[in-house]
Structures are given as structure tokens and as C-alpha cells.
Design a protein around this motif. Sequence first.
Motif, short mmCIF file in Angstrom:
data_model
loop_
_atom_site.label_atom_id
_atom_site.label_comp_id
_atom_site.label_asym_id
_atom_site.label_seq_id
_atom_site.Cartn_x
_atom_site.Cartn_y
_atom_site.Cartn_z
N TYR A 21 0.81 -1.22 0.00
CA TYR A 21 0.00 0.00 0.00
C TYR A 21 0.84 1.26 0.00
N GLN A 22 2.12 1.18 0.33
CA GLN A 22 2.97 2.37 0.26
C GLN A 22 3.21 2.79 -1.19
N ALA A 23 3.25 1.79 -2.11
CA ALA A 23 3.44 2.10 -3.52
C ALA A 23 2.19 2.72 -4.13
N ASP A 24 1.05 2.47 -3.54
CA ASP A 24 -0.23 2.99 -4.04
C ASP A 24 -1.14 3.22 -2.84
N PRO A 25 -0.90 4.31 -2.09
CA PRO A 25 -1.55 4.50 -0.78
C PRO A 25 -3.00 4.98 -0.85
N THR A 26 -3.84 4.21 -1.55
CA THR A 26 -5.26 4.52 -1.58
C THR A 26 -5.95 3.85 -0.40
N LEU A 27 -7.13 4.34 -0.06
CA LEU A 27 -7.86 3.77 1.06
C LEU A 27 -8.19 2.30 0.82
N GLU A 28 -8.56 1.95 -0.42
CA GLU A 28 -8.91 0.56 -0.68
C GLU A 28 -7.69 -0.35 -0.53
N ASN A 29 -6.50 0.15 -0.80
CA ASN A 29 -5.32 -0.70 -0.64
C ASN A 29 -4.89 -0.82 0.81
N TYR A 30 -5.15 0.20 1.63
CA TYR A 30 -4.94 0.03 3.08
C TYR A 30 -5.92 -1.01 3.62
N TRP A 31 -7.16 -0.93 3.16
CA TRP A 31 -8.15 -1.91 3.60
C TRP A 31 -7.73 -3.32 3.16
N ARG A 32 -7.27 -3.42 1.91
CA ARG A 32 -6.80 -4.73 1.42
C ARG A 32 -5.60 -5.20 2.24
N GLY A 33 -4.77 -4.28 2.69
CA GLY A 33 -3.65 -4.68 3.54
C GLY A 33 -4.14 -5.43 4.76
N VAL A 34 -5.22 -4.95 5.37
CA VAL A 34 -5.80 -5.61 6.54
C VAL A 34 -6.32 -7.00 6.17
N ILE A 35 -7.09 -7.09 5.10
CA ILE A 35 -7.75 -8.34 4.72
C ILE A 35 -6.75 -9.37 4.21
N LEU A 36 -5.81 -8.95 3.39
CA LEU A 36 -4.91 -9.89 2.72
C LEU A 36 -3.65 -10.21 3.51
N PHE A 37 -3.18 -9.26 4.33
CA PHE A 37 -1.87 -9.44 4.95
C PHE A 37 -1.88 -9.42 6.47
N GLY A 38 -3.02 -9.13 7.09
CA GLY A 38 -3.08 -9.14 8.54
C GLY A 38 -2.88 -10.55 9.08
N ARG A 39 -2.48 -10.65 10.32
CA ARG A 39 -2.23 -11.95 10.94
C ARG A 39 -3.55 -12.73 11.06
N ASN A 40 -3.47 -14.02 10.77
CA ASN A 40 -4.68 -14.85 10.81
C ASN A 40 -4.59 -15.90 11.92
N VAL A 41 -5.23 -15.61 13.05
CA VAL A 41 -5.34 -16.60 14.12
C VAL A 41 -6.81 -16.94 14.37
N ALA A 42 -7.69 -16.16 13.78
CA ALA A 42 -9.13 -16.41 13.83
C ALA A 42 -9.76 -15.70 12.64
N SER A 43 -10.97 -16.10 12.31
CA SER A 43 -11.64 -15.51 11.15
C SER A 43 -12.49 -14.30 11.52
N TYR A 44 -12.40 -13.84 12.76
CA TYR A 44 -13.23 -12.73 13.22
C TYR A 44 -13.00 -11.46 12.41
N LYS A 45 -11.75 -11.25 11.95
CA LYS A 45 -11.45 -10.07 11.13
C LYS A 45 -12.31 -10.03 9.88
N PHE A 46 -12.47 -11.18 9.24
CA PHE A 46 -13.28 -11.24 8.02
C PHE A 46 -14.75 -11.00 8.34
N ALA A 47 -15.22 -11.55 9.46
CA ALA A 47 -16.61 -11.36 9.85
C ALA A 47 -16.88 -9.89 10.17
N LEU A 48 -15.92 -9.23 10.83
CA LEU A 48 -16.09 -7.81 11.15
C LEU A 48 -16.11 -6.98 9.86
#
Length: 338
Positions: free
Chosen positions: A4-31
Motif C-alpha cells: 500500500y505504500q506504492a499505491d496508498p489509496t484507502l482501498e489498498n490500506y483496507w486490502r492490507g488488513v484483509i490480505l496481509f493481517g495476521r490470521n489466528v481467527a476468522s473474526y477479522k473477516f466477519a467484522l
Amino acid sequence: MDFYQADPTLENYWRGVILFGRNVASYKFALAHALYEVDKSGSDLVTLEDLAVPFSRHLCEHLLHAPKQITSRGSQYLKACVQFNNGEISQDKLTETTVRLGFNNVIDAFHNVNQGEIEKRFFLDERKTHKGIRLTDNFYQLSERQQYQNLAFETKARWNLVEQAWAMGVSRNLVAVEFDEHNKLLFSRVNERRVDITSCRDSLNGYQKGRCFYCFKPISLIPGDAELADVDHFIPWSAREEVNNINGVWNLVLACKCCNRGVEGKSSHLPSRKLLQRLHVRNEYFIQSKLPLHETIVNQTGNQTTQRKHFLEKNWQAAKNNRLFHTWEPKAEGEATF
């Protein structure tokens, strides 16, 4: 993170959360799905009770086909979701339990990527003062962006991929994600049994930032849309005798119709070396995204960055030498972002 630093749009920050955030539970996707459903014409304060119904609904729906939604051994909250699915507790009881237990960690952790918080927050935690979260201007602006309509598809696809990796036990059984060209689906095999995972389009789109791999024109995931993305083999399918696993995720990209099959499009040509480097960058996003695409790319192309570059170069050269392909480059329709 360069995604997202190469293309710092809001949708790419959001994608950073969905695609690259740590996955120990699926609650992030549900939220995320619950936030997509928020009434954006109402108050910017969203109570936990308002969030609880869509949040729990998405988890309950996924539990019906994927019982493992967390990496720890057990969860009192998920137990309540299972009880609801079995008709043992009411919707009111599930909502109350969700408010009490469901958001304990996910609200704190939602914006964390790579052991740090992203620069753009989409909500503020006001549980102590107002029993909910407050949506920021970033979230409202995100909802007005052209790419917003794609995010729910991308979130569902990522959720499906992660839960399939958990189901198979990535640490013990390397996940191999395969491609069904006819149905445009990603699938894996469990004891020789095929298990469909999710849409290939929906899985790849976020890593390409919602744009055609070749010309960077915005693309869509909505069925029937004029800009619906094509799934394309970077090294053409006609080179399948020279290139092993040409259907592998490493060789699949999303393209607009003009680039894939237009008069001046790629067709059966071989993309240029410059585009081969772009493919490497895109595949490295899979590596950063962890399971199961990380494991799949490593399995298909190599453990180290240098090995993966060599793999692409070797197969590109083999296709060019044996098929005498003409190389091709697109006319840019947008600014290069990877």
C-alpha cells in the motif's frame, strides 16, 4: 509495507488488513463483512449490538461448512455460534453473547498488519465510552470509491482460502491450491477428493489492487458487469507442453477484456520481460499474504526469492524458444502500482 505504500489509496490500506493481517481467527473477516452492511446514511457510531447480528451471521454461515474458524483449541464464543446453528439458543442469546465475547480481540487487532498499525484507521474504538465503534471519514470515503464494490468478494475469497488451509493443517500438510479453468475456481485435494475453495477472480483481485494486470485499467468482480475480469494465463496455455503446471496460481492473472482478447490484446502472445518482473512482484504479494497462497507459491516456484525469479525466467524462456512467441506489451490505461 510496499503493497500500500506504492499505491496508498484507502482501498489498498483496507486490502492490507484483509490480505496481509495476521490470521489466528476468522473474526477479522466477519467484522469486515459486518462493516460492509452498516447503514452509511445513519450515525457514525455503530454499537456492538448493531454489529453483533451481521458479525455473528457470517460466522455461523461459515461454521456450517468449515468448523475450524480459529487456531486455538476452543472458543466460548464459537461454541455459542454452533449452539445457535443447532437450534439450542435463540438469536437474542447469540446477540448478547456476541456483544459480550465476540469483539474482545478483533476490534483491537483489526488495523494491525506486520506487527504494526496501518496509517489509515477505518473506525475508532469507543467501547468504553459509547459501547461501540465510531466510523471515520476514511471508511465513508472508502465506501464511495470505485473499488469498494469488489471488497466484499475479495474478503469472502480470502476467508475461504484461510479456513481451507486451517482445515487441512498447513503445518502438517502443504496446501496445493489448483485452478479449474472451466469453472474459474480455486480448489485443493484432500485424500484424492477435490474440495472447491473459492472464485479465482475474487482471490486474485486484491493482490492486483483491482486493476488489469497488464494495462492497470480498473476491473470488476460483479457477475455480468461489462468490466468483469478475465482469468488469463500469463504464459499462454498453448505452451503447456514446455511449461510444467501452467495452470498454477503463479501463472494466473486477471486482465481486462481488451488486454486478454481485444484486437490489440495479448491473445496467444508472450508478455514481455518487463511484465515478467511484474508477475514476480505480484507473486511475492502471495508470499507476504501467508497461508495458503504462500505455501502454494513456494511449492510451485521455490523457497527463496532468487529461486522464484529463476523459475519464472526459465519457463518464460522455454515458452519463447520452443513456441517462437512474439512478445507483447499493453497500452497503459492507468498508473503502474506493482
